[in-house]
Design an enzyme around this catalytic site. Structure first.
Site, PDB file in Angstrom:
ATOM      1  N   CYS A 192       6.891   3.685   0.540  1.00  0.00           N
ATOM      2  CA  CYS A 192       5.494   4.096   0.671  1.00  0.00           C
ATOM      3  C   CYS A 192       5.329   5.052   1.856  1.00  0.00           C
ATOM      4  O   CYS A 192       5.730   6.201   1.765  1.00  0.00           O
ATOM      5  CB  CYS A 192       4.576   2.875   0.756  1.00  0.00           C
ATOM      6  N   HIS A 215       5.854  -0.400  -3.684  1.00  0.00           N
ATOM      7  CA  HIS A 215       6.302  -1.458  -2.773  1.00  0.00           C
ATOM      8  C   HIS A 215       7.232  -2.429  -3.496  1.00  0.00           C
ATOM      9  O   HIS A 215       6.787  -3.475  -3.982  1.00  0.00           O
ATOM     10  CB  HIS A 215       5.096  -2.208  -2.211  1.00  0.00           C
ATOM     11  N   GLU A 232       9.145  -4.520  -2.321  1.00  0.00           N
ATOM     12  CA  GLU A 232       9.160  -5.830  -1.657  1.00  0.00           C
ATOM     13  C   GLU A 232       8.056  -6.750  -2.166  1.00  0.00           C
ATOM     14  O   GLU A 232       8.074  -7.964  -1.910  1.00  0.00           O
ATOM     15  CB  GLU A 232       9.039  -5.655  -0.138  1.00  0.00           C
TER      16      GLU A 232
END
Length: 235
Positions: free
Chosen positions: A114, A215, A217
């Site tokens: 990002c 993202h 994660e």
């Protein structure tokens, strides 16, 4: 097999409360270190430091992740602030740009997430779109504050990203800025349905250098991080 050491840049918050304490803190959403660990790496947090220490830091790593966070200061790419651009994180900008430059110089595998992808583009002379049109938000780039949304991302055939994720994949996302002019040597390696650049990379001859706008994660797909960990292990 020895696990590669993957450094992850962190936030720096001037005032965080936990328990009875209310203190400045270097912090990182747990999804980042958990993703590195699940992908087969060892995770190390890299709080902001003197940019002059970046090369000495990177040389001790097998791979580097530049994490998400606040908007990049527009002066870094020669622009005036847009009314919707958020306040800058000056210490992070200076530190993370130095980390990126050190990783590029050393050939250390590098993944920007990002904000990290945007910083990679800026480090190589590119520019950013400071606010995507509000209609784009309804297509899934940003949901309500603090809530990840999702949208499909299509890989560009023949790229490193396509080698890791060959199909169109739905990704977790939260951003209002994006890549405008690509930096030196970079190419787009994935797009959203509206044409927004969702991944960038340098040619494989330059080593492992990739950025993703979403993202990973915040999701369950390990493949992007596994590609970094594999490169870090083999470097």
């Amino acid at each position: 097999m020895t696990k590669p050491l993957i450094g992850i840049s962190t936030y720096l918050d001037p005032s965080v409360r936990w328990g009875v304490w209310h203190l400045p803190a270097a912090l990182l959403p747990a999804g980042y270190h958990l993703l590195v660990q699940r992908a087969g790496g060892l995770a190390a947090m890299l709080p902001p430091d003197d940019p002059a220490a970046a090369a000495e830091t990177v040389v001790r790593l097998d791979g580097l992740v530049v994490s998400g966070g606040p908007d990049v200061q527009p002066v870094r790419y020669g622009a005036e602030p847009h009314p919707r651009t958020g306040p800058p994180a000056l210490e992070r900008d200076a530190w993370e740009l130095a980390l990126i430059e050190a990783a590029l110089a050393a050939g250390t595998p590098l993944l920007g997430i990002c904000r990290g992808m945007q910083l990679l583009n800026v480090a190589l002379g590119g520019t950013l779109l400071q606010h995507l049109p509000d209609t784009v938000g309804h297509d899934g780039h940003a949901g309500p504050p603090g809530v990840f949304t999702g949208h499909p991302v299509k890989p560009v055939p023949g790229t490193r990203y396509a080698g890791a994720v060959p199909e169109t994949a739905n990704v977790p996302t939260y951003h209002h800025q994006g890549v405008d002019r690509l930096g030196r040597g970079l190419r787009a390696s994935a797009h959203a349905e509206d044409g927004t650049v969702e991944a960038i990379e340098l040619p494989t001859s330059a080593g492992y250098v990739m950025g993703v706008q979403w993202h990973p994660e915040a999701g369950d797909d390990l493949r992007v991080m596994q590609s970094l960990v594999t490169a870090a292990r083999n470097d």
